[in-house]
Motif scaffolding. Structure first.
Motif: not given
Length: 90
Positions: A37-57
């Motif tokens: 969540a801190a990375v998502v907020n700091a980089a202004d990323l899409d939280p759902e897409l970030t979670t999905a990609w991180t899970f897949i990776r």
């Protein structure tokens, strides 16, 4: 730069190294989700897409390192497990 990687596409794809870095300083699934969540907020990323990609990776890393039974496989498994419930709700 050392070993630069050229990537195009979603910036959310590239978040998992930030979770693996200093992984042992995090205590449990809640800490993994807080760092994400801190990375998502700091980089202004899409939280759902970030979670999905991180899970897949994390799953991909887990399968890659599993035959070696290394700590890298354990880290990937912990990240995937910490995010599994959230990915199921997306």
């Amino acid at each position: 730069m050392i070993d630069p990687k050229v990537l195009t596409g979603d910036p959310e794809f590239r978040v998992i190294p930030l979770l693996r870095n200093r992984f042992h300083e995090m205590a449990g699934p809640a800490a993994i989700r807080r760092r994400l969540a801190a990375v998502v907020n700091a980089a202004d990323l899409d939280p759902e897409l970030t979670t999905a990609w991180t899970f897949i990776r994390a799953i991909d890393d887990w399968l890659y390192f599993l035959p070696e039974s290394s700590s890298d496989a354990d880290i990937a498994a912990e990240i995937a497990t910490a995010l599994a419930d959230y990915v199921g709700k997306l």
